[in-house]
Scaffold this active site. Structure first.
Site, PDB file in Angstrom:
ATOM      1  N   THR A 182       0.984  -1.567  -0.224  1.00 46.07           N
ATOM      2  CA  THR A 182      -0.180  -0.049  -0.192  1.00 46.07           C
ATOM      3  C   THR A 182       0.751   1.299  -0.197  1.00 46.07           C
ATOM      4  OG1 THR A 182      -1.732  -1.036   1.111  1.00 46.07           O
ATOM      5  CG2 THR A 182      -1.947   0.804   1.019  1.00 46.07           C
ATOM      6  N   GLN A 236      -3.612  -6.745  -7.734  1.00 47.49           N
ATOM      7  CA  GLN A 236      -3.973  -7.606  -7.058  1.00 47.49           C
ATOM      8  C   GLN A 236      -5.423  -7.238  -6.217  1.00 47.49           C
ATOM      9  OE1 GLN A 236      -3.597  -6.957  -2.716  1.00 47.49           O
ATOM     10  NE2 GLN A 236      -2.114  -8.768  -1.757  1.00 47.49           N
ATOM     11  N   HIS A 241      -6.355 -11.237  -2.845  1.00 46.49           N
ATOM     12  CA  HIS A 241      -6.106 -10.813  -1.902  1.00 46.49           C
ATOM     13  C   HIS A 241      -6.794 -10.877  -0.695  1.00 46.49           C
ATOM     14  CE1 HIS A 241      -4.171  -8.456   2.229  1.00 46.49           C
ATOM     15  NE2 HIS A 241      -4.823  -7.817   1.495  1.00 46.49           N
ATOM     16  N   TYR A 294      -8.687  -9.193   5.684  1.00 43.29           N
ATOM     17  CA  TYR A 294      -9.993  -8.116   5.005  1.00 43.29           C
ATOM     18  C   TYR A 294     -11.362  -9.055   3.600  1.00 43.29           C
ATOM     19  CZ  TYR A 294      -6.359  -4.368   4.976  1.00 43.29           C
ATOM     20  OH  TYR A 294      -5.436  -3.714   4.932  1.00 43.29           O
ATOM     21  N   GLY A 343       8.637 -10.093   6.236  1.00 38.19           N
ATOM     22  CA  GLY A 343       9.812 -10.922   7.405  1.00 38.19           C
ATOM     23  C   GLY A 343      10.537 -11.759   6.845  1.00 38.19           C
ATOM     24  N   GLY A 365       8.703  -7.309   1.050  1.00 37.88           N
ATOM     25  CA  GLY A 365       7.778  -6.093   0.847  1.00 37.88           C
ATOM     26  C   GLY A 365       8.921  -4.586   0.635  1.00 37.88           C
ATOM     27  N   TYR A 405       3.104   6.520   3.385  1.00 37.38           N
ATOM     28  CA  TYR A 405       1.754   6.686   2.905  1.00 37.38           C
ATOM     29  C   TYR A 405       1.863   7.922   2.188  1.00 37.38           C
ATOM     30  CZ  TYR A 405       1.695   1.961   5.206  1.00 37.38           C
ATOM     31  OH  TYR A 405       1.937   0.708   5.431  1.00 37.38           O
TER      32      TYR A 405
END
Length: 375
Positions: free
Chosen positions: A25, A99, A177, A182, A306, A327, A356
């Site tokens: 995001t 995605q 996703h 979500y 991670g 990521g 962001y």
């Protein structure tokens, strides 16, 4: 040569290496439409050696907007904006999946796009997630009680339409996703889905929404469909007892394995992938890869969250995974693939204040300004 730098066929697409860029995001769109800033961002990573890029979460409708400036793919302008990005990524030598997502109960009725949608916040059941903080709204409110969606097939149809638009936009595939608490995850989880119809109750019923959505995506993209799952994650207030978790995700993966998917991404926190959720605390830690990989006999597994490069080498080299998605290191190192190939260190630190987008500041800061060595 590092095993991470070997090519891999996923569906009908061959990627150049096993170190993909995960969905991240970033909140830089222009009123939900992808823009030139985003194009430069993705091209930086494609040029920097990403074998496969998964786009940030792309909203399939105005209903269900958690973040400001999140991109969508429900109209022509958005589709055309993504087409510019996919063309540029392909020219730079990389592949890119879209995605597709809805956030369900983690949206807020006062979010601008939610207001524009003119619909309530929908979820599997009228159960609010605990916590939340919408910093872009006055007073930074938390989550609210959602409205139970009467007919989930309407949402499934929206996913299909998004896939049709993604294909027109030139994406190489789509990733559903199904993680992070979500909408899809909310249907899977017994704490957020307490329906008594065919969409809730048993593990088989709670997986129905995810499986039916995957099937319509396959109708559009064939073998170039993937799904991201986080069985051990408690993000956004989900989490079931261990046996219920294994039964639910085991059934989902067993059935998804029959669909001929390009890959399944399993989200873990750190090697060897053990962590607890933030739900009711009843599930002990469990090894995500060893627990769920037996349910996948035909579908490649990617591991995300991670994972260090050394751990990635072990995962892929030992055959536990076909590849990894990384990521934050792709955020801070646009040339990550080149650095891996050259054996060079990672030396850029993330600026979380601009991750962001800094409110009222230059959106390029913390987005396009991480230094590239480009070995």
């Amino acid at each position: 040569m590092s095993v991470l730098l070997t090519p891999l066929k996923l569906g009908t697409t061959t990627i150049s290496n096993r170190v993909g860029m995960s969905a991240l995001t970033r909140n830089r769109s222009s009123n939900t439409v992808p823009n030139d800033l985003m194009l430069k961002y993705y091209v930086q990573r494609a040029t920097g050696g990403a074998g496969l890029i998964v786009s940030e979460g792309i909203l399939i409708s105005r209903q269900g907007t958690e973040w400001p400036a999140a991109p969508g793919i429900w109209d022509e302008a958005q589709t055309e904006g993504w087409k510019k990005i996919t063309d540029a990524v392909h020219e730079a030598g990389s592949k890119i999946y879209a995605q597709v997502c809805l956030v369900g109960r983690t949206s807020h009725p006062d979010a601008p796009e939610q207001i524009a949608a003119g619909t309530p916040v929908y979820a599997p059941s009228a159960i609010s997630a605990r916590g939340g903080k919408f910093r872009f709204l006055p007073g930074a409110p938390g989550y609210v009680k959602p409205t139970e969606t009467e007919d989930p097939t309407i949402l499934i149809a929206q996913f299909k339409e998004a896939a049709i638009n993604a294909k027109a936009a030139g994406f190489d595939g789509v990733e559903l996703h199904g993680a992070s608490g979500y909408l899809v995850h909310q249907f899977l989880d017994s704490t957020s889905n307490q329906r008594t119809d065919k969409w809730g109750g048993s593990s088989e019923n709670r997986t129905r929404f995810a499986l039916e959505t995957l099937r319509v995506l396959v109708e559009v993209f064939g073998a170039d469909v993937a799904v991201k799952l986080s069985p051990a994650s408690g993000y956004n207030d989900v989490g079931m007892p261990l046996q219920d978790t294994i039964d639910t995700f085991g059934h989902l993966l067993h059935e998804a394995d029959k669909l001929g998917l390009a890959y399944v991404t399993l989200v873990s926190l750190s090697f060897p992938f053990t962590f607890t959720f933030a739900g009711d605390g009843s599930a002990p830690p469990h090894d995500v890869v060893s627990t769920y990989s037996p349910f996948l006999t035909q579908t490649p597994i990617f591991v995300n969250s991670g994972v260090t490069l050394a751990e990635a080498e072990e995962l892929v080299g030992s055959g536990q995974a076909a590849g990894v998605f990384i990521g934050m290191d792709w955020v801070t190192h646009p040339d990550l693939g080149m650095r891996i190939q050259a054996g060079k260190q990672l030396d850029n630190m993330p600026d979380f204040a601009t991750l962001y987008g800094a409110e009222g500041g230059d959106p390029a800061v913390g987005y396009l300004d991480y230094k590239e060595a480009l070995y």
